[in-house]
Design a protein around this motif. Structure first.
Motif, mmCIF file in Angstrom:
data_model
loop_
_atom_site.group_PDB
_atom_site.id
_atom_site.type_symbol
_atom_site.label_atom_id
_atom_site.label_comp_id
_atom_site.label_asym_id
_atom_site.label_seq_id
_atom_site.Cartn_x
_atom_site.Cartn_y
_atom_site.Cartn_z
ATOM 1 N N GLU A 196 87.744 65.576 50.557
ATOM 2 C CA GLU A 196 88.487 64.457 49.977
ATOM 3 C C GLU A 196 89.796 64.225 50.740
ATOM 4 O OE1 GLU A 196 89.494 61.395 47.141
ATOM 5 O OE2 GLU A 196 87.639 62.300 47.889
ATOM 6 N N ARG A 200 90.889 60.748 52.630
ATOM 7 C CA ARG A 200 92.111 60.023 52.283
ATOM 8 C C ARG A 200 93.090 59.969 53.465
ATOM 9 N NH1 ARG A 200 93.563 59.422 46.555
ATOM 10 N NH2 ARG A 200 91.821 60.051 45.251
ATOM 11 N N ALA A 204 95.367 56.852 55.036
ATOM 12 C CA ALA A 204 96.680 57.092 54.425
ATOM 13 C C ALA A 204 97.751 56.200 55.022
ATOM 14 C CB ALA A 204 97.075 58.559 54.589
#
Length: 241
Positions: A196, A200, A204
C-alpha cells in the motif's frame, strides 16, 4: 529486482532471477560490465609527473598506500587517467589520475555472486563513473553536455552522485538513501502495508514525501558545497534520473 519480493534479500534467489533474465533476453554471449558502489571504495586523486601507462600501473598502488585505511595486500587498486584530451596530447608530463581501491574480499564476493548467475564480467567499474561515461558518450554523439555538471541517479536502495568539472569526474559518491526508504517510512507512519505504501508513494504529493527526502537533499548539498569550494566553480547544471 522486486523490492517487495520475499526472496529480495536471498543471494541465491537473486542470482537465479538474474540468470533467468539473461537467458530470456539472450544476453549471455554479450560483454557485461558491472560496478561497485563508490561508498564501499576508497577513491583518491593523484597528480603524477609522467604519462607512461605501464609506469602508472606500477606506481599508483604505492602512491595510494598511505591514503587508504587498509593494507595494500588487502585491496585491488586501479587508476584511470582523467586528464582532458588536450592535456594528454600536449607536451606536459603531468597527468590527473583517479584511483579506486576496493577490498579484495568484497570484489571476490561480488564476482562469486555473478558467477552463480553465470556472469563473468571483463571489468568491474565504479557506479558513479558509469554516470560519467554516459555524459562522455552523449558529448561524443554531439549532445549539449555542460563541462561542469551534477548527475544524481536516485535508485531504489541508493543514490549515486557524479559531479563533473571541466569534463572530468571530480566528486563520486554513493548515498545510502533510495526510494525504498520512503516506502518504508510511509508504511511505518501510517501503518500501511509495504504494498500500500508503494502504491501511494507513486501518486504522492511533494508535501507527503518532503519530510523523508530531507536526508537526500542534505547529502547532495554537502557534495555540491565540497565541489564548489575545491574548484571555485558554481555548479549551474544538474541532471536527475
Amino acid at each position: 529486482l522486486p523490492f517487495l519480493s520475499e526472496t529480495g534479500s536471498d543471494p541465491a534467489a537473486r542470482a537465479k532471477r538474474l540468470r533467468r533474465f539473461l537467458e530470456t533476453h539472450h544476453l549471455h554471449r554479450t560483454h557485461i560490465v558491472t560496478a561497485l558502489p563508490a561508498r564501499d571504495l576508497s577513491l583518491r586523486r593523484l597528480a603524477l609527473p609522467f604519462r607512461d601507462e605501464t609506469q602508472m600501473a606500477q606506481v599508483v598502488p604505492y602512491e595510494i598506500e598511505n591514503l587508504i585505511p587498509m593494507d595494500l595486500e588487502e585491496v585491488a587498486v586501479e587508476g584511470l587517467n582523467v586528464s582532458p584530451a588536450d592535456v594528454r596530447a600536449a607536451t606536459t608530463t603531468s597527468n590527473d589520475i583517479l584511483v579506486a581501491a576496493a577490498p579484495k574480499k568484497m570484489v571476490g564476493s561480488h564476482l562469486e555472486f555473478l558467477a552463480t548467475a553465470r556472469v563473468h564480467p571483463p571489468a568491474v567499474n565504479v557506479d558513479a563513473l558509469a554516470l560519467y561515461s554516459v555524459a562522455q558518450y552523449l558529448r561524443l554523439e554531439g549532445g549539449a553536455v555542460p563541462e561542469n555538471l551534477a548527475i544524481l541517479d536516485i535508485g531504489a536502495s541508493k543514490t549515486t552522485v557524479c559531479l563533473i568539472h571541466r569534463n572530468r569526474p571530480w566528486v563520486l559518491r554513493t548515498l545510502s538513501w533510495g526510494a525504498n526508504a520512503l516506502t518504508e517510512a510511509l508504511a511505518h507512519r501510517y501503518a500501511w502495508s509495504l504494498e500500500e505504501a508503494e502504491r501511494r508513494k507513486r501518486v504522492a504529493s511533494v508535501q507527503l514525501a518532503e519530510e523523508w527526502i530531507e536526508p537526500l537533499i542534505r547529502e547532495a548539498r554537502l557534495a555540491l558545497h565540497s565541489f564548489e569550494s575545491s574548484t571555485q566553480t558554481r555548479m549551474e547544471h544538474c541532471w536527475v534520473t
